[in-house]
Scaffold this active site. Structure first.
Site, PDB file in Angstrom:
ATOM      1  N   THR A 206       0.874  -1.147   0.000  1.00  0.00           N
ATOM      2  CA  THR A 206       0.000   0.000   0.000  1.00  0.00           C
ATOM      3  C   THR A 206       0.917   1.204   0.000  1.00  0.00           C
ATOM      4  OG1 THR A 206       0.022   0.109   2.403  1.00  0.00           O
ATOM      5  CG2 THR A 206      -1.697  -1.200   1.414  1.00  0.00           C
ATOM      6  N   ARG A 234     -12.336  -8.778  -3.264  1.00  0.00           N
ATOM      7  CA  ARG A 234     -11.576  -8.797  -2.017  1.00  0.00           C
ATOM      8  C   ARG A 234     -11.179  -7.385  -1.587  1.00  0.00           C
ATOM      9  NH1 ARG A 234      -6.072  -7.103  -0.451  1.00  0.00           N
ATOM     10  NH2 ARG A 234      -5.482  -8.392   1.339  1.00  0.00           N
ATOM     11  N   GLY A 236      -8.864  -5.445   1.493  1.00  0.00           N
ATOM     12  CA  GLY A 236      -7.885  -5.650   2.545  1.00  0.00           C
ATOM     13  C   GLY A 236      -8.056  -4.693   3.702  1.00  0.00           C
ATOM     14  N   GLY A 257       0.898  -4.629   4.397  1.00  0.00           N
ATOM     15  CA  GLY A 257       1.238  -6.039   4.532  1.00  0.00           C
ATOM     16  C   GLY A 257       0.084  -6.915   4.097  1.00  0.00           C
ATOM     17  N   GLY A 259      -3.165  -8.059   4.291  1.00  0.00           N
ATOM     18  CA  GLY A 259      -4.281  -7.356   4.907  1.00  0.00           C
ATOM     19  C   GLY A 259      -5.185  -8.194   5.778  1.00  0.00           C
TER      20      GLY A 259
END
Length: 340
Positions: A206, A234, A236, A257, A259
């Site tokens: 991110t 999906r 996160g 990272g 999620g």
């Protein structure tokens, strides 16, 4: 001459007193990230390395210009994240990864610590800078999170939000990562695959920013394209307040990272809760959550954190994390790997 010497001594003494009485310069600080994951040093060419550091520095410059001009932490994190969303090196905005259908679904969140105002968007496909739409949700709607077509319909009511075709977010590097992930998925017969070699690292990135302004206020923003080859809409941790994004009057955190594990462990909030309720230092709180809590449940990644005293923490357990910082004393830097 006899009179002049005492007068000069008196003037020097007066200047010293006034300097001592002058109020201390308000603290400002900024920390940013461009994603965590395992990125071997030899997988980055000199040209790519230069581009990464240049983009991180542009984001620092944009956010710091706001802070040095007396602007708010909220404006600073918005400015920094917009730069990162526009930089194709990172998994947000222009450089977002591809989903399983060959398109892009973007998530973002923003939070103002001292008011606990927050806004988030998930699964948007035509918003050039999702962080701006997240802020619009916070400032111009009664809601905290909007998703998909509804979020984009709301964007139509906001003239400051720029729409782009989904193909705007395409980059060759991300398409190659998708193709490799899908080949691995087919070969292994797995429902989902995570990329992982020198050409297509396991990069969940991110982008994010946390700022402290001269008023002592903290703000946080996070934006992402999610995981390569993601399916079924999906979402996160990045747009989930308390998971990948959190700010209060003491502390702010932006995570990066895997999620699912950041959601399960409410990572961003947990770090700040340890500071607020247990009295942990920012560094101790961030280290324990990122390096113990997250790995204990099977996840990995990193986070950036900033407290109201201007302390900065940047822990990660993934081998590398693109990051940059400007401390209250004005010192600054950018780094990618450990021990940098």
């Amino acid at each position: 001459m006899r009179l002049l010497i005492p007068l000069l001594a008196l003037a020097a003494m007066s200047a010293h007193v006034h300097a001592a009485d002058a109020p201390a310069r308000p603290k400002t600080a900024l920390v940013i990230h461009g994603g965590a994951g395992f990125v071997p040093k030899d997988s980055i060419s000199p040209q790519e390395l230069k581009a990464y550091h240049a983009a991180l520095n542009r984001a620092l410059d944009a956010g710091n210009a706001v802070l040095q001009g007396g602007g708010t932490a909220l404006d600073a994190v918005t400015a920094a994240v917009v730069v990162l969303e526009d930089a194709p090196q990172f998994n947000a905005g222009k450089g977002a990864v591809f989903n399983a259908k060959g398109g892009h679904e973007l998530d973002a969140a923003i939070m103002e610590g001292h008011t606990r105002r927050a806004g988030a968007v998930a699964g948007v496909t035509t918003i050039k800078n999702p962080v701006k739409l997240a802020r619009a949700v916070m400032e111009h709607s009664p809601h905290v999170m909007m998703a998909g077509a509804g979020a984009e319909a709301f964007a139509d009511s906001r003239p400051e939000i720029e729409r782009v075709p989904n193909t705007y977010f395409d980059t060759d590097k991300r398409r190659q990562q998708l193709e490799k992930a899908q080949r691995e998925e087919a070969a292994k017969g797995k429902r989902e695959a995570r990329t992982g070699d020198a050409d297509a690292p396991a990069y969940f990135g991110t982008v994010g920013a946390v700022a402290l302004d001269a008023r002592g206020h903290i703000a946080v923003a996070t934006s992402t394209g999610g995981m390569t080859n993601k399916k079924w809409g999906r979402v996160g941790d990045a747009p989930i307040i308390g998971a990948g994004t959190w700010g209060d009057d003491r502390c702010g955190v932006s995570g990066t990272g895997w999620g699912e594990f950041y959601i399960r462990n409410a990572v961003a909030h947990d770090i700040c809760a340890r500071v607020a309720y247990r009295g942990d230092s920012l560094q101790a709180a961030a280290d324990e959550v990122i390096n113990k809590v997250v790995p204990a449940t099977g996840g990995d990644g990193g986070a950036i954190a900033l407290d109201r005293d201007g302390n900065i923490a940047m822990p990660f357990n993934s081998g590398s994390m693109f990051r940059g910082w400007i401390r209250p004393d004005g010192s600054r830097g950018t780094a990618i790997h450990e021990a940098e």
